[in-house]
Design an enzyme around this catalytic site. Structure first.
Site, mmCIF file in Angstrom:
data_model
loop_
_atom_site.group_PDB
_atom_site.id
_atom_site.type_symbol
_atom_site.label_atom_id
_atom_site.label_comp_id
_atom_site.label_asym_id
_atom_site.label_seq_id
_atom_site.Cartn_x
_atom_site.Cartn_y
_atom_site.Cartn_z
ATOM 1 N N SER A 297 -7.901 2.571 4.955
ATOM 2 C CA SER A 297 -6.830 1.935 4.566
ATOM 3 C C SER A 297 -5.788 2.746 3.707
ATOM 4 O O SER A 297 -6.084 3.778 3.086
ATOM 5 C CB SER A 297 -7.392 0.723 3.657
ATOM 6 O OG SER A 297 -6.330 0.072 3.352
ATOM 7 N N SER A 298 -4.526 2.140 3.947
ATOM 8 C CA SER A 298 -3.377 2.732 2.917
ATOM 9 C C SER A 298 -3.166 1.597 1.858
ATOM 10 O O SER A 298 -2.267 1.858 1.015
ATOM 11 C CB SER A 298 -2.275 2.767 3.644
ATOM 12 O OG SER A 298 -2.287 3.806 4.804
ATOM 13 N N THR B 141 0.135 -7.980 5.868
ATOM 14 C CA THR B 141 -0.601 -7.744 4.442
ATOM 15 C C THR B 141 0.282 -8.471 3.292
ATOM 16 O O THR B 141 1.307 -8.684 3.757
ATOM 17 C CB THR B 141 -0.620 -6.081 4.306
ATOM 18 O OG1 THR B 141 -0.979 -5.576 5.412
ATOM 19 C CG2 THR B 141 -1.508 -5.738 3.019
ATOM 20 N N ASP C 19 -7.013 0.377 12.516
ATOM 21 C CA ASP C 19 -6.788 1.318 11.457
ATOM 22 C C ASP C 19 -7.731 2.458 11.487
ATOM 23 O O ASP C 19 -7.432 3.706 10.997
ATOM 24 C CB ASP C 19 -6.957 0.700 10.011
ATOM 25 C CG ASP C 19 -5.808 0.099 9.438
ATOM 26 O OD1 ASP C 19 -4.749 0.214 10.065
ATOM 27 O OD2 ASP C 19 -5.986 -0.778 8.591
ATOM 28 N N THR D 245 -5.273 -7.949 3.991
ATOM 29 C CA THR D 245 -4.405 -7.754 5.114
ATOM 30 C C THR D 245 -5.183 -8.522 6.308
ATOM 31 O O THR D 245 -6.464 -8.667 6.463
ATOM 32 C CB THR D 245 -4.438 -6.223 5.417
ATOM 33 O OG1 THR D 245 -3.447 -6.057 6.411
ATOM 34 C CG2 THR D 245 -5.560 -5.550 5.507
ATOM 35 N N GLY E 65 2.776 -3.069 4.077
ATOM 36 C CA GLY E 65 3.440 -2.222 4.721
ATOM 37 C C GLY E 65 2.925 -0.858 5.551
ATOM 38 O O GLY E 65 3.467 0.053 5.689
ATOM 39 N N GLY E 66 1.640 -1.335 5.729
ATOM 40 C CA GLY E 66 0.747 -0.281 6.549
ATOM 41 C C GLY E 66 0.786 1.190 5.803
ATOM 42 O O GLY E 66 0.612 1.421 4.589
HETATM 43 O O1 DON Z 1 -5.270 -1.216 5.317
HETATM 44 C C1 DON Z 1 -4.188 -0.873 5.767
HETATM 45 O O2 DON Z 1 -3.795 0.231 5.428
HETATM 46 C C2 DON Z 1 -3.293 -1.616 6.983
HETATM 47 N N1 DON Z 1 -4.381 -2.437 7.618
HETATM 48 C C3 DON Z 1 -2.234 -2.372 6.000
HETATM 49 C C4 DON Z 1 -1.400 -3.181 7.154
HETATM 50 C C5 DON Z 1 -0.246 -3.791 6.386
HETATM 51 O O3 DON Z 1 0.136 -3.291 5.385
HETATM 52 C C6 DON Z 1 0.809 -4.654 7.412
HETATM 53 N N2 DON Z 1 1.815 -5.279 6.644
HETATM 54 N N3 DON Z 1 2.839 -4.657 6.809
#
Ligand code: DON
Length: 568
Positions: A442-443, A371, A413, A389, A463-464
């Site tokens: 999503s986050s 992301t 996700d 992302t 960062g998920g």
């Molecule tokens: O949308 C989301 O919450 C995740 N797909 C984001 C993934 C992400 O931030 C990966 N990065 N480190």
């Protein structure tokens, strides 16, 4: 005994308050500011602003440039969100999140025993949703930009055609995937041509140049209904995927009302569903707003305890109730009510860690990135924050045919099976179950903060599942702990997401004394992030100093080669 413990906690809290780590100062500018994870992309943003473009023009140009110079994050094959606050105070939120293809079902990801096949859920054409970024950027440009698509895509096309110099991070990321990439000819031909990739090497991407030129000259239709759509579907068909031409043709972006809340006199504007970001952030802020965090001190036991509990309860709600608003009813009003925050505070005990298994929904646990965010403020005061992302680094690790871009693995996700943790160890409920045409929760949390109706901050992160707590902690660091913007972004982080019932922490986040106090209260710590990196996230931020009117910019020191820069 308990009182003594609490007094000790307060004393340590006050001491902690005095000990800020020194960092480099934030970037400063009188006029404008661009902050991205890749310095070449920041320069592209500035170039567009200097050519008379507004913040939206710059953001779209950055989005395309990042596809070229930051291939692990894409994002032609991915999706994202854009939050805009215009200088007149009006706001817009564009949702260009990936959508599940019409033929995709949760069963497709299960093995013979009914468990989630992790390989399929990460590295297959099934893992990819219909990409949204190309339409999202184009829509933003047409509605709110001032330049044409060829104008804002020109820097990206030049970088793809003439090449750019690979930096250490590019090389490390690419070589970390060598086992997956080398056997795939269409990927090896781009990135592993001369035995490379090597630091300092000029990387030209002719396949991507062609894709970008097609989009610039024919418009986004070529991606959703033309040659590129056909190339995506052909590759997907050949490798067991289900994305169809109809899925691409049907793809739509939407504009939603952002989530709004107030925190200690500041107004927060953040991402609505299908992002959980705004709701979860505001729920945590509502809970913590009643505790004197600034007095207790940065990373003191008491302030940390209250913040962890706010995270625990808000993530329990996130994982249970939130999902794509086109499919489920998100109880936003209830979750963000003062009553809900007060009820949660009543459950938080002063000296004891909560127990995740006693809150949230009942589950049986069945088992055991990438992301990028960028922020722009232009000289007129328009502010934009974008997070896009592919989900994991390089998405599903597949490039369709000769398109030159990686596809996402965003379907990870979704809840594929209730109780089965995803890539970020998130255990989610039925509201986020995979369904055809649905967007996964999503986050991503693009956020804008105002103070006295004036722009105060623009921020967002990668960062998920940690994105939302990163934004929370940076807001606390600035608003409660009075750090400057760079200190706030650099400061070590902790994270709790209901399950697993542990507090993830970065190295050196707490002193041994503080850890001992918190462990005494029942907390368990893990020096690790939920996606197994020790220093997680990538938060980019801009802050307008109300005294001087200067714009401050800060990138995340966790991301080498990121850059915050303004013109003057
Ligand atoms: O949308 C989301 O919450 C995740 N797909 C984001 C993934 C992400 O931030 C990966 N990065 N480190």
């Amino acid at each position: 005994m308990q009182k003594l413990k609490y007094k000790l906690m307060l004393m340590l809290g006050l001491l902690a308050n005095l000990s800020f780590a020194a960092t480099l100062p934030p970037a400063q500018s009188k006029t404008d500011m661009v902050v991205t994870d890749q310095q070449i992309a920041t320069k592209v943003g500035l170039q567009i602003l200097n050519a008379g473009g507004n913040a939206i023009d710059a953001a779209v140009a950055i989005g395309y440039a990042l596809e070229v110079v930051y291939p692990s994050c894409g994002n032609l094959g991915g999706g994202g969100f854009m939050l805009i606050r215009f200088a007149d105070g009006s706001t817009r939120f564009l949702n260009f999140r990936e959508t599940a293809p019409a033929k995709l079902t949760p069963k497709m990801f299960l093995d013979a025993q009914g468990n989630v096949d992790k390989h399929k859920a990460k590295y297959s054409y099934l893992a990819a949703g219909v990409p949204g970024t190309v339409m999202g950027l184009d829509t933003a440009l047409k509605r709110y930009g001032t330049m044409t698509l060829p104008q804002v895509m020109a820097p990206a096309i030049k970088l793809a055609r003439d090449g750019f110099i690979l930096n250490r991070r590019n090389v490390e990321l690419l070589t970390s995937r060598i086992k997956r990439f080398k056997p795939q000819k269409n990927i090896a031909d781009i990135f592993f041509k001369h035995g490379g990739p090597k630091v300092g090497e000029l990387l030209k991407q002719p396949q991507l140049t062609r894709t970008l030129e097609l989009i610039a000259s024919k418009g986004t239709k070529v991606f959703y209904q033309g040659e590129i759509a056909r190339e995506i579907v052909k590759a997907s068909d050949e490798h067991g995927g289900v994305i169809s031409l109809q899925d691409l043709k049907n793809y739509k972006i939407s504009e939603e009302q952002p989530i709004n809340c107030n925190y200690l006199g500041y107004h927060i504007i953040a991402a609505p569903p299908p992002s959980s970001g705004g709701v979860t952030l505001c729920e945590m802020l509502n809970i913590t707003s009643a505790y004197p965090l600034g007095f207790l001190g940065f990373h003191a036991a008491a302030s940390t305890h209250y913040t962890i509990e706010a995270m625990r309860y808000a993530y329990a709600d996130r994982n249970r109730y939130l999902g794509d608003p086109k499919f489920i009813n998100n109880p936003i009003k209830r979750l963000l009510s003062a009553k809900h925050a007060a009820t949660i505070r009543q459950k938080i005990q002063a000296y004891r860690a909560g127990d995740s298994r006693k809150i949230g929904f009942k589950i049986t646990i069945h088992e055991g990135h990438e992301t990028t965010n960028y922020a722009v403020v232009d000289k007129a005061g328009n502010a934009v924050d974008v997070t896009t992302t592919l989900n994991g680094y390089f998405g599903n690790h597949l490039i369709p045919g000769n398109t030159g871009f990686f596809l996402n693995n965003e379907m990870n996700d979704f809840t594929i099976k209730v109780g089965a943790p995803n890539l970020f160890q998130l255990v989610q409920g039925k509201a986020n179950l995979l369904a055809p045409g649905k967007q996964p929760l999503s986050s991503m949390t693009p956020t804008i903060v105002t103070h006295n109706n004036k722009l105060f901050m623009v921020l967002g992160a990668a960062g998920g599942s940690t994105i939302i707590t990163q934004v929370l902690e940076v807001l606390q660091n600035v608003i409660d702990y009075k750090m400057n913007l760079q200190q706030a972004v650099s400061a070590s982080r902790f994270h709790m997401q209901w399950l697993p019932d542990v507090v993830f922490m970065e190295p050196y986040a707490f002193s041994n004394d503080t850890l001992a106090l918190l462990e005494l209260m029942g907390y368990r710590f893990r020096v690790d992030g939920p996606y197994h990196v020790k220093e997680w996230g990538a938060l980019n931020a801009i802050l307008r100093d109300s005294k001087t009117d200067l714009l401050m910019g800060a990138t995340d020191p966790r991301i080498p080669y990121s850059l915050a820069k303004g013109n003057n």
